[in-house]
Design an enzyme around this catalytic site. Structure first.
Site, PDB file in Angstrom:
ATOM      1  N   LYS A   1      57.656  66.342  50.686  1.00 32.60           N
ATOM      2  CA  LYS A   1      57.731  65.076  51.435  1.00 32.60           C
ATOM      3  C   LYS A   1      58.927  64.314  50.912  1.00 32.60           C
ATOM      4  CE  LYS A   1      55.161  62.884  54.550  1.00 32.60           C
ATOM      5  NZ  LYS A   1      54.173  63.420  55.485  1.00 32.60           N
TER       6      LYS A   1
ATOM      7  N   ASP B   1      57.960  61.207  59.890  1.00 29.91           N
ATOM      8  CA  ASP B   1      56.732  60.538  59.432  1.00 29.91           C
ATOM      9  C   ASP B   1      56.932  59.077  59.834  1.00 29.91           C
ATOM     10  OD1 ASP B   1      54.216  61.168  57.563  1.00 29.91           O
ATOM     11  OD2 ASP B   1      54.932  59.207  56.957  1.00 29.91           O
TER      12      ASP B   1
HETATM   13  P1  NDP Z   1      55.136  55.632  63.249  1.00 31.66           P
HETATM   14  O1  NDP Z   1      56.257  55.074  62.462  1.00 31.66           O
HETATM   15  O2  NDP Z   1      55.413  56.211  64.587  1.00 31.66           O
HETATM   16  O3  NDP Z   1      53.986  54.548  63.424  1.00 31.66           O
HETATM   17  C1  NDP Z   1      53.408  53.932  62.320  1.00 31.66           C
HETATM   18  C2  NDP Z   1      52.384  52.932  62.796  1.00 31.66           C
HETATM   19  O4  NDP Z   1      51.630  52.480  61.684  1.00 31.66           O
HETATM   20  C3  NDP Z   1      53.013  51.707  63.423  1.00 31.66           C
HETATM   21  O5  NDP Z   1      52.155  51.240  64.406  1.00 31.66           O
HETATM   22  C4  NDP Z   1      53.100  50.754  62.237  1.00 31.66           C
HETATM   23  O6  NDP Z   1      53.164  49.390  62.588  1.00 31.66           O
HETATM   24  C5  NDP Z   1      51.793  51.075  61.555  1.00 31.66           C
HETATM   25  N1  NDP Z   1      51.876  50.704  60.135  1.00 31.66           N
HETATM   26  C6  NDP Z   1      52.819  51.051  59.227  1.00 31.66           C
HETATM   27  N2  NDP Z   1      52.579  50.485  58.052  1.00 31.66           N
HETATM   28  C7  NDP Z   1      51.449  49.749  58.214  1.00 31.66           C
HETATM   29  C8  NDP Z   1      50.701  48.933  57.367  1.00 31.66           C
HETATM   30  N3  NDP Z   1      51.051  48.726  56.080  1.00 31.66           N
HETATM   31  N4  NDP Z   1      49.581  48.347  57.890  1.00 31.66           N
HETATM   32  C9  NDP Z   1      49.219  48.549  59.184  1.00 31.66           C
HETATM   33  N5  NDP Z   1      49.918  49.300  60.029  1.00 31.66           N
HETATM   34  C10 NDP Z   1      51.011  49.903  59.552  1.00 31.66           C
HETATM   35  O7  NDP Z   1      54.461  56.726  62.286  1.00 31.66           O
HETATM   36  P2  NDP Z   1      53.463  57.908  62.668  1.00 31.66           P
HETATM   37  O8  NDP Z   1      52.633  57.534  63.830  1.00 31.66           O
HETATM   38  O9  NDP Z   1      54.265  59.156  62.708  1.00 31.66           O
HETATM   39  O10 NDP Z   1      52.563  57.986  61.350  1.00 31.66           O
HETATM   40  C11 NDP Z   1      51.305  57.323  61.234  1.00 31.66           C
HETATM   41  C12 NDP Z   1      50.477  58.006  60.158  1.00 31.66           C
HETATM   42  O11 NDP Z   1      50.262  59.374  60.515  1.00 31.66           O
HETATM   43  C13 NDP Z   1      51.103  58.044  58.764  1.00 31.66           C
HETATM   44  O12 NDP Z   1      50.075  57.970  57.806  1.00 31.66           O
HETATM   45  C14 NDP Z   1      51.725  59.442  58.706  1.00 31.66           C
HETATM   46  O13 NDP Z   1      51.876  59.886  57.371  1.00 31.66           O
HETATM   47  C15 NDP Z   1      50.666  60.225  59.447  1.00 31.66           C
HETATM   48  N6  NDP Z   1      51.092  61.515  59.997  1.00 31.66           N
HETATM   49  C16 NDP Z   1      52.161  61.620  60.825  1.00 31.66           C
HETATM   50  C17 NDP Z   1      52.527  62.838  61.345  1.00 31.66           C
HETATM   51  C18 NDP Z   1      53.624  62.989  62.327  1.00 31.66           C
HETATM   52  O14 NDP Z   1      53.812  64.090  62.841  1.00 31.66           O
HETATM   53  N7  NDP Z   1      54.360  61.943  62.684  1.00 31.66           N
HETATM   54  C19 NDP Z   1      51.815  64.067  60.965  1.00 31.66           C
HETATM   55  C20 NDP Z   1      50.640  63.843  60.154  1.00 31.66           C
HETATM   56  C21 NDP Z   1      50.330  62.611  59.685  1.00 31.66           C
HETATM   57  P3  NDP Z   1      54.524  48.556  62.346  1.00 31.66           P
HETATM   58  O15 NDP Z   1      55.388  48.905  63.510  1.00 31.66           O
HETATM   59  O16 NDP Z   1      54.092  47.138  62.309  1.00 31.66           O
HETATM   60  O17 NDP Z   1      55.107  49.001  61.028  1.00 31.66           O
HETATM   61  O1  2IT Z   2      52.117  64.250  57.309  1.00 28.62           O
HETATM   62  C1  2IT Z   2      52.566  65.196  57.984  1.00 28.62           C
HETATM   63  O2  2IT Z   2      51.960  66.269  58.091  1.00 28.62           O
HETATM   64  C2  2IT Z   2      53.837  65.008  58.689  1.00 28.62           C
HETATM   65  N1  2IT Z   2      54.421  63.922  58.614  1.00 28.62           N
HETATM   66  C3  2IT Z   2      54.442  66.123  59.486  1.00 28.62           C
HETATM   67  C4  2IT Z   2      55.129  67.106  58.602  1.00 28.62           C
HETATM   68  C5  2IT Z   2      55.941  68.156  59.315  1.00 28.62           C
HETATM   69  O3  2IT Z   2      56.670  68.846  58.600  1.00 28.62           O
HETATM   70  O4  2IT Z   2      55.866  68.294  60.532  1.00 28.62           O
END
Ligand code: NDP
Ligand code: 2IT
Length: 447
Positions: free
Chosen positions: A128, A168
Site C-alpha cells: 500500500k 484508494d
Molecule cells: P474515495 O476517495 O472515492 O471516497 C472516499 C469517501 O470517504 C468520500 O466520500 C470521503 O468524503 C469519505 N471519507 C474520507 N475520509 C473520511 C472521514 N475521515 N470521515 C468520513 N468520511 C470520510 O475512496 P474509495 O471509495 O475508493 O474508498 C473508500 C474506502 O474503501 C476506503 O476505506 C478504501 O481503503 C476502501 N477500499 C477501496 C477500494 C477501491 O478499489 N477504491 C478497494 C477496497 C477498499 P470526503 O469527500 O469528505 O473526504
Molecule cells: O484496499 C484495496 O483493496 C484497494 N484499495 C484496491 C487495491 C488494488 O490493488 O486494486
C-alpha cells in the site's frame, strides 16, 4: 477472545517497534485475535517465525514530494510505499492521497491487504502507499503536477512483477492516468501491468471502477443467502459517497434493496425515497462538489452536518468511507434498530468496540478483508488482460468478480465452521487468508 501468551508477546513487540502507529497496532491485534482458533489447533503455524514475519513489512519507502501549485508556490508532502508481503505474488494494493495519511495508515492498509489478497486466490502479494497530499480543492493541473512528482520517486520501486499500485481514497482513474503517464515517460516502456485502475483506453479493465462496491454487495447477498434471505426489499444504510459507496448503492438498487443514506467527511444525507444515483453522480463525480448539493437538489433528502448514517433504521449497513468510522455507539444504534448484517466496503471501518457489539449480538459482520476484495480481484483481472493484450467484456469481468466473491464467501464460512466458530466471518476471513500466506511462506523458506 484474547491472545495466547506468545501472540500477546508478539503484539507487544509490534507496538514497541512501531511507535505511534495506532491503526497498524489495531489491525495487527485484530488479526492475531481472529486467528487464535487456528494457531491453538495447529502449532506448525508458529514455526519458522511465520507470525513474526507476517507482522514485519518486507520493505518501506518514505520520500519527499515537492510540487508547485497554480500560483507557483512550492509545497512539500511525504510519499509512502510499503511492500508488506511478496509471498504470493508482486506487492499489490492501492495508493491513498489524504491529508491524514501517515506511515501507520499505510502500514495498516498494507497489512490488511496480505489476507485480502490471499483470499482472492489470484497470486497477489500485498502493499500500500500514498501521501498526505490533500487533493480537496486542487485543480486538475495541480493534481497532475503532484502525481508526476510522486511518481518520479516511486517509479524505481514498481513493475508488473515487483509492485503494482492502484487507487484508494483520493486516487481514481484521473490520478492513475497521470501516474501512469509519468511512469511511462521515465521508464520508456508502455508497461500497462504496472498500475491498475487505469482509464479504459490506457488498458484499464472493464468493471474495475464498479468492482469494490459491486463485490461488497455480492458478498453481502451471499451472507444473507446463507441465512436464508436476500437483499430484495431491504433498507440499507451506506456511508461514504466515493468510488466504493457509489457503486455499492448502485448494486443495492439493482438487487431490489433501498439504500437511504450516503455521507462524506462533513455529514450525512438521509433520503427515505432511496439515493438518486444520477444526482449523486452529478454532484460528486462531475462537479466534485460536497453532499450539501445533493440535498439542495432532491426534495426528499435531508443533509445533517456532523452526523454519520448509523442512527437511521436499516436492515443492512455498509460502511464504505474510511477506518474507524463506525464506533460502539453506532453499533449499538444499529443493533437496537434490528440490523441483520454489516458488510465492510471500507478497510477497518468498525472500531474494535463496534466489532464486539456485533459479535455479542450475533449480527453477521463481513470484514473488509473479504467483503471489499472485489476491487483488488478485478485489479488482478486487469493485470491478466494487460499481460495477454486482451480486453474482456464488462459482463465477463463482472461474472468473474461475482464468482470470486462467492468463492471467498464459501472459504470464510467453511473455515469458520472447521474452526468451531460457525458464522464468524471475521475469524473465517483472517484464518483462511493467513493459512494461505503461511503455506506460501513455508514453501519459500526463510526469506
Ligand atoms: P474515495 O476517495 O472515492 O471516497 C472516499 C469517501 O470517504 C468520500 O466520500 C470521503 O468524503 C469519505 N471519507 C474520507 N475520509 C473520511 C472521514 N475521515 N470521515 C468520513 N468520511 C470520510 O475512496 P474509495 O471509495 O475508493 O474508498 C473508500 C474506502 O474503501 C476506503 O476505506 C478504501 O481503503 C476502501 N477500499 C477501496 C477500494 C477501491 O478499489 N477504491 C478497494 C477496497 C477498499 P470526503 O469527500 O469528505 O473526504
Ligand atoms: O484496499 C484495496 O483493496 C484497494 N484499495 C484496491 C487495491 C488494488 O490493488 O486494486
Amino acid at each position: 477472545m484474547t491472545l495466547d501468551s506468545a501472540s500477546a508477546a508478539l503484539f507487544d513487540a509490534v507496538v514497541r517497534r512501531n511507535p505511534a502507529e495506532a491503526e497498524f497496532h489495531q489491525a495487527v491485534f485484530e488479526v492475531l485475535e481472529a486467528i487464535q482458533p487456528a494457531v491453538r489447533r495447529d502449532p506448525s503455524l508458529r514455526d519458522a517465525a511465520l507470525l513474526e514475519r507476517v507482522c514485519e513489512p518486507e520493505r518501506q519507502a518514505l520520500f519527499r514530494v515537492v510540487w508547485t501549485d497554480d500560483a507557483g508556490r512550492a509545497h512539500v508532502n511525504r510519499g509512502f510505499r510499503v511492500g508488506f508481503s511478496s509471498a504470493l505474488g508482486p506487492y499489490k494494493g492501492g495508493l491513498r492521497f489524504h491529508r491524514d495519511v501517515t506511515l501507520g495508515t499505510v502500514k495498516f492498509l498494507a497489512f490488511e491487504q496480505i489476507f485480502k489478497n490471499a483470499l482472492t486466490g489470484l497470486g497477489l502479494g500485498a502493499g500500500k502507499g500514498g501521501s498526505d497530499f490533500d487533493p480537496a480543492g486542487r485543480s486538475d493541473a495541480e493534481v497532475m503536477r503532484f502525481c508526476q512528482s510522486f511518481m518520479t520517486e516511486l517509479h524505481r520501486h514498481l513493475g508488473p512483477y515487483t509492485d503494482v499500485p492502484a487507487g484508494d481514497i483520493g486516487v481514481g482513474a484521473r490520478e492513475i492516468g497521470y501516474l501512469f503517464g509519468q511512469y511511462k515517460r521515465l521508464t520508456n516502456r508502455f508497461d500497462a501491468g504496472t498500475l491498475t485502475g487505469k482509464p479504459t483506453l490506457l488498458g484499464g479493465s472493464p468493471a474495475r471502477p464498479e468492482a469494490t462496491g459491486y463485490g461488497t454487495v455480492y458478498f453481502l447477498d451471499a451472507v444473507l443467502g446463507a441465512a436464508g434471505t436476500g437483499l430484495d426489499g431491504l433498507t440499507a444504510a451506506v456511508s461514504g459517497s466515493g468510488n466504493v459507496a457509489f457503486h455499492a448503492i448502485a448494486k443495492l438498487r439493482e438487487l431490489g434493496a433501498r439504500p437511504v443514506t450516503c455521507s462524506d467527511s462533513t455529514g450525512s444525507v438521509h433520503d427515505p425515497a432511496g439515493i438518486d444515483l444520477d444526482v449523486l453522480h452529478e454532484v460528486k463525480n462531475v462537479r466534485r462538489a460536497r453532499l450539501t448539493a445533493y440535498a439542495e437538489r432532491v426534495p426528499s433528502a435531508q443533509y445533517v452536518a456532523g452526523e454519520t448514517p448509523w442512527e437511521v433504521p436499516c436492515d443492512v449497513a455498509l460502511p464504505c468511507a474510511t477506518q474507524n468510522e463506525l464506533d460502539e455507539q453506532a453499533a449499538l444504534a444499529l443493533t437496537k434498530n434490528g440490523v441483520l448484517a454489516v458488510a465492510e466496503g471500507a478497510n477497518m471501518p468498525c472500531t474494535p468496540a463496534a466489532v464486539r457489539v456485533f459479535r455479542e449480538a450475533g449480527i453477521a459482520l463481513a470484514p473488509g478483508k473479504a467483503a471489499n476484495a472485489g476491487g483488488v480481484a478485478t485489479s488482478a483481472f486487469e493485470m491478466q488482460q494487460n499481460a495477454a493484450r486482451e480486453r474482456w467484456s464488462f459482463a465477463e469481468t463482472d461474472r468473474r468478480l461475482k464468482e470470486t466473491m462467492t468463492a471467498i464467501h464459501t472459504a470464510c464460512l467453511t473455515t469458520a465452521d472447521d474452526h468451531d466458530v460457525p458464522g464468524d466471518y471475521v475469524a473465517g476471513a483472517a484464518i483462511a487468508g493467513f493459512r494461505t500466506v503461511a503455506e506460501a511462506m513455508s514453501g519459500l523458506g526463510l526469506v
